[in-house]
Design a protein around this motif. Structure first.
Motif, PDB file in Angstrom:
ATOM      1  N   ALA A  39       0.823  -1.581  -0.104  1.00 19.27           N
ATOM      2  CA  ALA A  39       0.312  -0.022  -0.113  1.00 19.27           C
ATOM      3  C   ALA A  39       0.925   1.242   0.041  1.00 19.27           C
ATOM      4  O   ALA A  39       0.318   2.246  -0.952  1.00 19.27           O
ATOM      5  CB  ALA A  39      -0.512  -0.323   0.872  1.00 19.27           C
ATOM      6  N   ASN A  40       1.326   1.325   0.777  1.00 16.78           N
ATOM      7  CA  ASN A  40       3.025   2.277   1.045  1.00 16.78           C
ATOM      8  C   ASN A  40       3.014   2.970  -0.537  1.00 16.78           C
ATOM      9  O   ASN A  40       3.817   3.960  -0.830  1.00 16.78           O
ATOM     10  CB  ASN A  40       3.481   2.061   2.085  1.00 16.78           C
ATOM     11  N   GLU A  42       2.595   1.537  -3.106  1.00 12.86           N
ATOM     12  CA  GLU A  42       0.811   2.380  -4.206  1.00 12.86           C
ATOM     13  C   GLU A  42       1.502   3.817  -3.996  1.00 12.86           C
ATOM     14  O   GLU A  42       0.361   4.205  -4.981  1.00 12.86           O
ATOM     15  CB  GLU A  42       0.114   1.173  -4.517  1.00 12.86           C
ATOM     16  N   ALA A  43       0.928   3.980  -2.843  1.00 11.27           N
ATOM     17  CA  ALA A  43       0.808   5.626  -2.492  1.00 11.27           C
ATOM     18  C   ALA A  43       2.182   6.594  -3.224  1.00 11.27           C
ATOM     19  O   ALA A  43       1.348   7.761  -3.694  1.00 11.27           O
ATOM     20  CB  ALA A  43       0.324   5.723  -1.238  1.00 11.27           C
ATOM     21  N   SER A  44       2.764   5.910  -3.211  1.00 10.89           N
ATOM     22  CA  SER A  44       4.018   7.031  -2.974  1.00 10.89           C
ATOM     23  C   SER A  44       4.261   6.365  -5.233  1.00 10.89           C
ATOM     24  O   SER A  44       3.945   7.615  -5.378  1.00 10.89           O
ATOM     25  CB  SER A  44       5.473   6.371  -2.805  1.00 10.89           C
ATOM     26  N   ILE A  46       1.567   6.405  -6.741  1.00 12.66           N
ATOM     27  CA  ILE A  46       0.784   7.145  -6.803  1.00 12.66           C
ATOM     28  C   ILE A  46       0.654   9.174  -6.903  1.00 12.66           C
ATOM     29  O   ILE A  46       0.236  10.158  -7.802  1.00 12.66           O
ATOM     30  CB  ILE A  46      -0.871   6.887  -6.558  1.00 12.66           C
ATOM     31  N   MET A  47       1.134   9.599  -6.022  1.00 12.20           N
ATOM     32  CA  MET A  47       1.536  10.765  -5.611  1.00 12.20           C
ATOM     33  C   MET A  47       2.507  11.364  -6.637  1.00 12.20           C
ATOM     34  O   MET A  47       2.458  12.693  -6.741  1.00 12.20           O
ATOM     35  CB  MET A  47       1.776  11.203  -4.230  1.00 12.20           C
ATOM     36  N   SER A  87      -1.522  16.200   5.021  1.00 13.05           N
ATOM     37  CA  SER A  87      -1.395  15.843   3.842  1.00 13.05           C
ATOM     38  C   SER A  87      -1.499  17.179   2.903  1.00 13.05           C
ATOM     39  O   SER A  87      -2.605  18.731   3.189  1.00 13.05           O
ATOM     40  CB  SER A  87      -3.172  14.899   3.801  1.00 13.05           C
ATOM     41  N   LYS A  95      -5.712  16.244  -6.712  1.00 18.50           N
ATOM     42  CA  LYS A  95      -5.213  14.479  -6.398  1.00 18.50           C
ATOM     43  C   LYS A  95      -3.969  14.562  -5.514  1.00 18.50           C
ATOM     44  O   LYS A  95      -3.843  16.031  -5.396  1.00 18.50           O
ATOM     45  CB  LYS A  95      -3.707  14.442  -7.282  1.00 18.50           C
ATOM     46  N   GLU A  98       1.135  15.030  -1.014  1.00 21.82           N
ATOM     47  CA  GLU A  98       1.738  14.128   0.231  1.00 21.82           C
ATOM     48  C   GLU A  98       0.834  13.719   0.987  1.00 21.82           C
ATOM     49  O   GLU A  98       0.200  14.480   1.500  1.00 21.82           O
ATOM     50  CB  GLU A  98       3.228  14.392  -0.324  1.00 21.82           C
TER      51      GLU A  98
END
Length: 130
Positions: A39-40, A42-44, A46-47, A87, A95, A98
């Protein structure tokens, strides 16, 4: 179970009600760690893509100007709790750019101090109780 913010005891109750095999706590934690890593990552990803999207809309200028909404929160009301997050969200493309988690404690430092171990651990992510 993590999506609905429940732990191993709730998983045990659910599995018992569904008449399926129950995971041990260590197995639950191992799966939880694997999912957290994925999850981390994938989140990185996407950001980073959101930030690159903003760069593409600037026509190659060196200085990027865009609007952003920045908001933070603590675990509970007030600053007396130990965990919080901040955030930032782009106003231009809506979007997330961070997310930063904050803590007033470092569990690694607590573990080291109780074991009387010297190391080169640098606590840059928190201030407070060590």
């Amino acid at each position: 179970m993590r999506i609905i913010v429940k732990g191993p005891s709730a998983a045990r109750k659910l599995c018992s009600a569904l008449n399926v095999n129950v995971l041990s706590i260590s197995a639950f934690r191992n799966i939880e760690k694997k999912l957290d890593g994925v999850a981390n990552d994938e989140a990185s990803k996407i950001m980073k893509e959101a930030a690159l999207e903003l760069r593409k809309t600037t026509n190659g200028d060196e200085i990027i100007q865009f609007g952003a909404s920045v908001d933070g929160t603590w675990q509970r009301r007030g600053h007396s709790y130990l965990n919080g997050c901040v955030s930032s969200i782009s106003i231009d493309n809506c979007k997330i750019l961070e997310v930063e988690l904050m803590s007033k404690i470092c569990r690694f430092c607590i573990k080291e101090s109780s074991a009387n171990v010297d190391s080169s651990h640098n606590c840059a992510n928190h201030t407070g109780i060590q």
